[in-house]
Write an enzyme that holds these catalytic residues in place. Structure first.
Site, mmCIF file in Angstrom:
data_model
loop_
_atom_site.group_PDB
_atom_site.id
_atom_site.type_symbol
_atom_site.label_atom_id
_atom_site.label_comp_id
_atom_site.label_asym_id
_atom_site.label_seq_id
_atom_site.Cartn_x
_atom_site.Cartn_y
_atom_site.Cartn_z
ATOM 1 N N ASP A 1 -7.946 -3.514 -0.633
ATOM 2 C CA ASP A 1 -8.520 -3.934 -1.879
ATOM 3 C C ASP A 1 -8.685 -5.554 -2.258
ATOM 4 O O ASP A 1 -9.369 -5.798 -2.853
ATOM 5 C CB ASP A 1 -7.880 -3.071 -2.765
ATOM 6 C CG ASP A 1 -7.818 -1.557 -2.588
ATOM 7 O OD1 ASP A 1 -9.132 -1.043 -2.528
ATOM 8 O OD2 ASP A 1 -6.850 -0.862 -2.659
ATOM 9 N N HIS B 1 0.801 -0.965 0.037
ATOM 10 C CA HIS B 1 0.109 -0.133 0.019
ATOM 11 C C HIS B 1 0.921 1.195 0.303
ATOM 12 O O HIS B 1 2.039 1.003 0.664
ATOM 13 C CB HIS B 1 -1.058 0.133 1.260
ATOM 14 C CG HIS B 1 -2.088 1.106 1.256
ATOM 15 N ND1 HIS B 1 -1.694 2.335 1.350
ATOM 16 C CD2 HIS B 1 -3.366 0.881 0.981
ATOM 17 C CE1 HIS B 1 -2.995 2.906 1.356
ATOM 18 N NE2 HIS B 1 -4.091 2.242 0.814
#
Length: 427
Positions: A363, A306
């Protein structure tokens, strides 16, 4: 607590004030820079520029920390509800029982759309992307409430915020039904927020709808995990549009458009597309793990690591614990989900991933869950927008409350110097 920073530009030295946040973050106030030196700070993408001070969301990417208004995300996700988190973000505190009951009742009263607005859905082609429909209809809401749009009137803002929180699930569900060629399902005021959303999306007028409470709780948790994430692209968009004193509906519509960009809200869709590529190539997970470790392969594993979190994404940790339980309950046997499980095992045990802290992020798991629940890929970003809505509204309200100037970044011009104009006949 604050201090001074010294900066030298072209032989001129100036002192700039600093500001220290409640968690020790330090910012240098560069506003006087241009006036004193004729220089500006250049930071493409604003990746190291603070556009504001904020008391909404705190992120510590190095240690995997996310808090809303000081509350840890894991506590909110496991102990709270999305509507309670909405109240927290918008009002700055957790509600009492009576405050929450009143808030929930007000949201419930605003879930319906004006009957004339429903005609707008018929104007879109059947294959219109739901994000395009949602952003358009949200902006169109401002035409139905033209007497309550003043961004400087607290009563107007409060009413607009409640209308948005109440109506966006209806808009999202209607856009989904439109894309499927199915009859619209009206809101059910007997259901909670997530349950109502699921019924509007998946019920049929010809059948009784049986809500799975565990699925509703999972969707509610997903909304909480996405509710705010500091000064990201869409939140910044909402703030900048709002800084022009555009009404709340217009500002949120702009935020939806920003989120639609695949580099922002499309990450979980990219995860599913990646899983499909692996499935189409014989489901050889080991092959693609090896490709991901080869810089020259051009292949990248989506949903791992991330930009903000240099540790485990705290939202992913929560979802990771819920995924298996829900998939087992729903008795899901999906080839893409099996591939995802194998990738997850690699990421959590393979030294290449562990050493580089390339853990599965939110996600990765959200895409898997949405697919398991039967939500189509083009609705993933809409679900993201539903969760992010209260954060956007809170950010919009805060920038107005702070009296910030209209957003207007500077630039460094790199074009041609002054040139003489040549008449067309001589060119």
């Amino acid at each position: 607590m604050s201090g001074k920073a010294t900066l030298s530009v072209n032989g001129q030295t100036i002192e700039l004030d600093t500001v220290v946040g409640s968690e020790g973050e330090v910012g240098i106030i560069t506003k006087p820079l241009r006036g004193a030196t004729k220089a500006i700070s250049l930071d493409p993408g604003f990746v190291n520029t603070g556009s504001c001070t904020s008391d909404i969301t705190y992120i510590d990417g190095e240690n995997g920390v996310l808090r809303y208004r000081g509350y840890a995300i894991d506590e909110l996700a496991t102990k709270s509800s999305f509507l309670e988190v909405c109240y927290l973000l918008l009002e700055g505190k957790l509600p009492s029982a009576s405050e929450f009951s009143d808030y929930k009742e007000q949201i419930t009263r605003h879930t319906l759309l004006h009957e004339d607005l429903k005609k707008m859905f018929d104007a879109f082609p059947a294959n219109a992307h739901p994000m395009a429909v949602c952003s358009s209809v949200v902006c169109a809401l401002s035409t139905y409430y033209q007497n309550n749009l003043d961004p400087l009137n607290p009563e107007h803002v409060d009413l607009s915020a409640k209308r948005l929180v109440a109506k966006l699930p209806t808009i999202a569900a209607f856009s989904y039904k439109k894309s499927r060629g199915q009859a619209l399902i009206y809101p059910d005021n007997e259901l909670d927020y997530a349950g109502n959303l699921l019924k509007m999306m998946f019920a049929y007028r010809t059948e009784k709808y049986e809500l799975d409470e565990d699925v509703a709780k999972l969707v509610d948790t997903l909304l909480i995990l996405h509710a705010d994430h500091e000064q990201n692209c869409s939140a910044t968009t909402v703030r900048v549009v709002g800084s022009a004193h555009a009404n709340l509906f217009a500002s949120i519509s702009a935020g939806i458009c920003a989120l639609w960009g695949p580099r922002h809200g499309g990450a979980n869709q990219s995860v599913l597309e990646m899983l499909q590529v692996i499935a189409d190539d014989g489901a050889d997970v080991d092959k693609y793990v090896a490709l991901a470790q080869d810089r020259d392969s051009g292949f990248r594993l989506m949903g791992f690591g991330h930009r903000v979190y240099k540790n485990y994404d705290p939202r992913a940790r929560i979802l990771g614990e819920m995924v298996e339980k829900v998939l087992t309950k729903l008795d899901i046997n999906d080839p893409l989900l099996n591939i995802a499980r194998k990738l997850e095992a690699h990421a959590l045990s393979d030294s290449y991933f562990v050493d580089r802290k390339l853990y599965p992020n939110v996600d990765f798991y959200s895409g898997i869950i949405y697919r398991a629940l039967g939500i189509p890929t083009n609705m993933f970003t809409v679900m993201f927008a539903l969760g992010r809505l209260p954060g956007w509204i809170a950010q919009w309200k805060e920038q107005l409350a702070h009296g910030l100037p209209i957003g207007r970044p500077r630039q460094i011009y790199t074009g041609e110097n002054l040139r003489p104009y040549v008449p067309m006949s001589e060119r």
